[in-house]
Design a protein around this motif. Structure first.
Motif, PDB file in Angstrom:
ATOM      1  N   UNK A 282       0.744  -1.207  -0.095  1.00  0.00           N
ATOM      2  CA  UNK A 282       0.231   0.026   0.109  1.00  0.00           C
ATOM      3  C   UNK A 282       0.751   1.291  -0.068  1.00  0.00           C
ATOM      4  N   UNK A 283       1.994   1.399   0.304  1.00  0.00           N
ATOM      5  CA  UNK A 283       3.112   2.253   0.445  1.00  0.00           C
ATOM      6  C   UNK A 283       3.394   2.927  -1.127  1.00  0.00           C
ATOM      7  N   UNK A 284       3.356   1.700  -1.747  1.00  0.00           N
ATOM      8  CA  UNK A 284       3.519   2.061  -3.581  1.00  0.00           C
ATOM      9  C   UNK A 284       2.315   2.711  -4.077  1.00  0.00           C
ATOM     10  N   UNK A 285       1.075   2.019  -3.547  1.00  0.00           N
ATOM     11  CA  UNK A 285       0.012   2.744  -4.137  1.00  0.00           C
ATOM     12  C   UNK A 285      -0.321   4.050  -3.539  1.00  0.00           C
ATOM     13  N   UNK A 286       0.015   4.303  -2.502  1.00  0.00           N
ATOM     14  CA  UNK A 286      -0.283   5.836  -1.775  1.00  0.00           C
ATOM     15  C   UNK A 286       0.821   6.842  -2.485  1.00  0.00           C
ATOM     16  N   UNK A 287       2.003   6.070  -2.839  1.00  0.00           N
ATOM     17  CA  UNK A 287       2.899   7.150  -3.452  1.00  0.00           C
ATOM     18  C   UNK A 287       2.379   7.554  -4.931  1.00  0.00           C
ATOM     19  N   UNK A 288       1.843   6.653  -5.768  1.00  0.00           N
ATOM     20  CA  UNK A 288       1.104   6.851  -6.961  1.00  0.00           C
ATOM     21  C   UNK A 288      -0.050   7.930  -6.722  1.00  0.00           C
TER      22      UNK A 288
ATOM     23  N   UNK B  78      -0.037  12.390  -8.004  1.00  0.00           N
ATOM     24  CA  UNK B  78      -0.902  13.279  -8.542  1.00  0.00           C
ATOM     25  C   UNK B  78      -0.942  14.859  -8.000  1.00  0.00           C
ATOM     26  N   UNK B  79      -0.545  14.833  -6.801  1.00  0.00           N
ATOM     27  CA  UNK B  79      -0.455  16.268  -6.389  1.00  0.00           C
ATOM     28  C   UNK B  79       1.128  17.023  -6.512  1.00  0.00           C
ATOM     29  N   UNK B  80       1.974  16.090  -6.548  1.00  0.00           N
ATOM     30  CA  UNK B  80       3.420  16.379  -6.935  1.00  0.00           C
ATOM     31  C   UNK B  80       3.286  17.121  -8.396  1.00  0.00           C
ATOM     32  N   UNK B  81       2.738  16.321  -9.379  1.00  0.00           N
ATOM     33  CA  UNK B  81       2.919  16.810 -10.623  1.00  0.00           C
ATOM     34  C   UNK B  81       1.474  17.407 -11.279  1.00  0.00           C
ATOM     35  N   UNK B  82       0.497  17.560 -10.570  1.00  0.00           N
ATOM     36  CA  UNK B  82      -0.805  18.078 -11.167  1.00  0.00           C
ATOM     37  C   UNK B  82      -1.378  17.354 -12.418  1.00  0.00           C
ATOM     38  N   UNK B  83      -1.497  15.925 -11.968  1.00  0.00           N
ATOM     39  CA  UNK B  83      -2.291  15.109 -13.095  1.00  0.00           C
ATOM     40  C   UNK B  83      -3.274  14.371 -11.906  1.00  0.00           C
ATOM     41  N   UNK B  84      -4.487  13.980 -12.814  1.00  0.00           N
ATOM     42  CA  UNK B  84      -5.317  13.324 -12.138  1.00  0.00           C
ATOM     43  C   UNK B  84      -5.003  11.829 -11.729  1.00  0.00           C
ATOM     44  N   UNK B  85      -5.450  11.369 -10.835  1.00  0.00           N
ATOM     45  CA  UNK B  85      -5.169   9.662 -10.473  1.00  0.00           C
ATOM     46  C   UNK B  85      -6.600   8.872 -10.393  1.00  0.00           C
ATOM     47  N   UNK B  86      -6.510   8.052 -10.984  1.00  0.00           N
ATOM     48  CA  UNK B  86      -7.784   7.152 -10.783  1.00  0.00           C
ATOM     49  C   UNK B  86      -7.308   5.945  -9.937  1.00  0.00           C
ATOM     50  N   UNK B  87      -7.772   5.774  -8.633  1.00  0.00           N
ATOM     51  CA  UNK B  87      -7.285   4.790  -7.680  1.00  0.00           C
ATOM     52  C   UNK B  87      -7.896   3.374  -7.809  1.00  0.00           C
ATOM     53  N   UNK B  88      -7.413   2.785  -8.875  1.00  0.00           N
ATOM     54  CA  UNK B  88      -7.911   1.498  -9.181  1.00  0.00           C
ATOM     55  C   UNK B  88      -7.679   0.434  -8.186  1.00  0.00           C
ATOM     56  N   UNK B  89      -6.938   0.694  -7.225  1.00  0.00           N
ATOM     57  CA  UNK B  89      -6.597  -0.271  -6.323  1.00  0.00           C
ATOM     58  C   UNK B  89      -7.985  -0.220  -5.227  1.00  0.00           C
ATOM     59  N   UNK B  90      -8.571   1.121  -5.158  1.00  0.00           N
ATOM     60  CA  UNK B  90      -9.866   1.000  -4.432  1.00  0.00           C
ATOM     61  C   UNK B  90     -11.051   1.016  -5.430  1.00  0.00           C
ATOM     62  N   UNK B  91     -11.237   1.813  -6.367  1.00  0.00           N
ATOM     63  CA  UNK B  91     -12.489   1.903  -7.262  1.00  0.00           C
ATOM     64  C   UNK B  91     -13.098   0.724  -8.061  1.00  0.00           C
ATOM     65  N   UNK B  92     -11.864  -0.082  -8.236  1.00  0.00           N
ATOM     66  CA  UNK B  92     -11.955  -1.139  -9.314  1.00  0.00           C
ATOM     67  C   UNK B  92     -12.940  -2.185  -8.431  1.00  0.00           C
ATOM     68  N   UNK B  93     -12.799  -2.313  -7.097  1.00  0.00           N
ATOM     69  CA  UNK B  93     -13.495  -3.160  -6.294  1.00  0.00           C
ATOM     70  C   UNK B  93     -13.187  -4.856  -6.231  1.00  0.00           C
ATOM     71  N   UNK B  94     -11.889  -4.874  -6.887  1.00  0.00           N
ATOM     72  CA  UNK B  94     -11.418  -6.223  -6.669  1.00  0.00           C
ATOM     73  C   UNK B  94     -10.164  -6.377  -5.836  1.00  0.00           C
ATOM     74  N   UNK B  95     -10.281  -7.525  -5.116  1.00  0.00           N
ATOM     75  CA  UNK B  95      -9.275  -7.853  -4.033  1.00  0.00           C
ATOM     76  C   UNK B  95      -8.964  -9.310  -3.885  1.00  0.00           C
ATOM     77  N   UNK B  96      -7.911  -9.875  -4.529  1.00  0.00           N
ATOM     78  CA  UNK B  96      -7.802 -11.421  -4.750  1.00  0.00           C
ATOM     79  C   UNK B  96      -7.535 -11.831  -3.258  1.00  0.00           C
ATOM     80  N   UNK B  97      -7.204 -11.026  -2.287  1.00  0.00           N
ATOM     81  CA  UNK B  97      -6.987 -11.475  -1.033  1.00  0.00           C
ATOM     82  C   UNK B  97      -8.265 -12.266  -0.232  1.00  0.00           C
ATOM     83  N   UNK B  98      -9.374 -11.874  -0.955  1.00  0.00           N
ATOM     84  CA  UNK B  98     -10.585 -12.181  -0.707  1.00  0.00           C
ATOM     85  C   UNK B  98     -10.910 -13.472  -1.540  1.00  0.00           C
TER      86      UNK B  98
END
Length: 304
Positions: A235-241, A245-265
């Motif tokens: 999750x530290x790498x996900x947070x860095x991406x 978005x703020x560092x470079x002024x670009x939009x970020x789509x957080x697929x880690x969250x909004x995709x709704x997919x988690x193979x740990x389940x």
């Protein structure tokens, strides 16, 4: 009915997307295969608003656009091409009529994004409308240190702070370009993209959740509950991406969250290629779900 009411009703009716648009996709985010006669709110035909209203909110801004796709195996058309022949961008091509320029390569990390972007520039020049970058899971697996966004220095600067100008000695920060760190690699890549595609929409996609994968005796990857070689969790790498978005002024789509997919389940492992050996790469069902998510997310982002 008075004239004002009649005209308002007419405008509303003309702005309703046609059910049988030439390049449509379904309204519901189910797992049913979209068809040309189903529609999710796109009311354009060949890039022209079918409703006749130029600022119609139902018209998808990415319809018919030329999009560069940079990344790793999640994007690579040759990755698992037999059992997962269609990637998320194939679905976007079908549903939105985009022209995909695909440069993602399996196994690559953020330090390869400048190379992919350079090829995109050489082969397509300025005829690109937007770029997505979907990468980072291999940096985690390889144990690339996170690093820092900025290096801090001290120098003199001239300023006038509610009075006459004078020289001050202050600290300042500049972007770290340490190519051996995750954040340094992102800085290097974003500097390139922002320089050579200054007026294009650039969108970062966070890596999706990952579970165990085994691709041979020299490539066995534990699930995300384990630290990597440098002692960091995924999750530290996900947070860095997301921070990028703020560092470079670009939009970020957080697929880690909004995709709704988690193979740990375990109950969600059908969204991934093989529960016995590959809970890293999405199955066809997973690729389709990512694409459906992107359609909705990209609808809020203009293409310039």
């Amino acid at each position: 009915m008075n004239n004002k009411t009649f005209l308002l009703s007419l405008v509303v009716l003309t702005c309703v997307p046609a059910v049988a648009s030439q390049t449509g996709f379904q309204t519901s985010l189910s797992d049913n295969e979209p068809t040309e006669k189903q529609n999710i709110g796109v009311c354009t035909v060949a890039g022209v608003p079918a409703c006749g209203v130029q600022n119609c909110a139902s018209c998808h801004p990415w319809q018919g656009r030329r999009v560069g796709f940079l990344g790793d195996s999640m994007t690579d058309p040759n990755n698992n091409s037999r059992d997962v022949p269609k990637k998320y961008w194939n679905y976007l091509q079908e549903w939105l009529g985009i022209t995909p320029y695909v440069y993602g390569i399996s196994g690559r990390q953020w330090n390869d994004i400048p190379n992919q972007a350079r090829r995109l520039k050489e082969e397509h020049g300025d005829s690109v409308d937007a770029i997505t970058v979907f990468i980072g899971t291999n940096d985690f697996n390889a144990g690339v240190p996170l690093g820092r966004w900025y290096d801090e220095t001290e120098d003199t600067v001239t300023a006038a702070v509610h009075g006459q100008k004078q020289v001050y000695r202050r600290k300042r920060r500049v972007c770290s370009v340490d190519g051996d760190t995750f954040k340094g690699r992102i800085n290097i890549a974003m500097q390139y993209l922002k320089t050579f595609f200054p007026d294009k929409q650039i969108v970062l996609l966070t890596p999706i959740h990952r579970a165990a994968a085994a691709f041979g005796p020299t490539n066995i990857q534990p699930d995300e509950s384990w630290q990597n070689l440098c002692g960091e969790y995924f999750d530290a790498y996900v947070s860095a991406v997301k921070e990028a978005g703020n560092v470079w002024g670009v939009p970020v789509i957080d697929l880690n969250s909004v995709s709704g997919m988690n193979p740990m389940v375990k109950a969600q492992q059908s969204y991934f290629r093989d529960p016995s050996s590959d809970l890293l790469h999405p199955s066809d069902k997973g690729q389709r779900r990512i694409a459906m998510t992107l359609v909705r997310q990209l609808m809020s982002l203009p293409v310039f």
